[in-house]
Design a protein around this motif. Sequence first.
Motif: not given
Length: 489
Positions: A324-334
């Motif tokens: 669940h955390a991976i699905v909702n992972r926050v990252s600095n993508g483009f």
Amino acid sequence: MTNTFADLMAHQRETEALASIAGRLGWDQETMMPRGATKMRAEESAALEGVLHARRTDPRIGDWLAVANAPDDAGQRALDLIARSYNRNTKIPARLAAELARLTSLAQGIWAEARATETPADFLPTLQEVVALKREEAACLSTGDLYDALLDDYEPGMTGAEISAMFDAMRPRLVALREAVLAAEAPPALDHVFPENAQLRLAKICATAFGYDWTRGRLDMAVHPFSSGSGNDVRITTRISETDPFNCIYSTIHEVGHACYEQGIDQDYLFTPMGAGVSMGVHESQSRIYENQLGRSAAFTGWLHGRMVEMFGDFAVNDRQVFHAIVNRVSNGFIRTESDELSYNLHVMLRFDLERDLVAGRLEVADLEEAWNTRFASDFGQRPTLPSQGFLQDVHWSVGLFGYFPTYSLGNLYAGCLNKAMRAQVSGVDDALAQGNAAPATDWLREGLQRHGGLRDPRATIEAACGFAPTADPLLDYLEEKFKAIYAL
């Protein structure tokens, strides 16, 4: 003596049917059409737009509207919507309507090629022409703010100033939460190859779980996922990366939200002005609540984890809470369409400001790439290294959809309100989602919102479904509760 209302509605029915055909041409262009047919399709689109413009500006409509009597409230709403369309279309010259259709059909292919080859110079001259035509269109429609005239096509009654104020109110809490999350320990990223055919099978399973009616729809591949059509022919597309299955899964669920809105509209409204979603903001509320509040919930991702193990075998994530955390992972993508819930609205805010400046003439197309990269670096702390990571990533500007982008965040705001109301009124939503059954939630949405189509104005549509006026607080409260729990803040 003829029935004036019936004559007007018969004329409108044929116009709606022809518009549906035009939409099917657009779907075909993005999914099935051979590349060599681009110029031919542009002429076809222009010719059909000419026919549609002539029908929408037929002087008989004005005569009919002057004397028609609606038999009921739905009939009166139809008259109001026809009058709105007639008043807008009669301000646009037929030449301009046809040229916009022709150019944007061509521009879509030019954009796709420039994006694939990372050659923005091949696209910029065409984009300059599109912007010039959209400025001309806006000038025909309004003596005031040009951007407001274009925004009104996608969110009737909304203004750029209102959107700007909404974004200013949302930004502080969004930025603060995002910064706190990015400073915390992130869940791992997936490191596995997920075969394309299996991803597509799983995407179809998810679409079915969310109520997509396959007897009235289909799933195809596209560079930029989208939903097309209404009533009994509603088609969706997705895209696949073998290292990122969530791209396919959640693009599909997102488009299913759009599609189920169209499939859920009362059949009595078919080929009438009420037979489609009332606005793009309301439309996005459906796609975003399907994708995020439902599809990325702990309950549904628990079920999804089991399906992925069955489909792909061991992919080194055995804990459903971690999944669940991976699905909702926050990252600095483009990429906006791949971004997490916290970053998504910041992507939209960037586009809103840039396109508003383009339409107003404060920003020239030649300076767009640098303006985008500079703003992105300010908001996200990094500059795109490829045009496809930056201003070439979205199809919208190539096809003339200026005024469309802010409706994505407006849809998020509406989705937050709908989620709050739904969970207060419907029991067992998460229990059902944990079994791969979204019906308690989607049935509530269909009954309270989707079936009404364009019967009410956008804001009234949300208020009627929720029982309260829309604000940003339910969305921001939901995001804070969710991500503070995932990241142990």
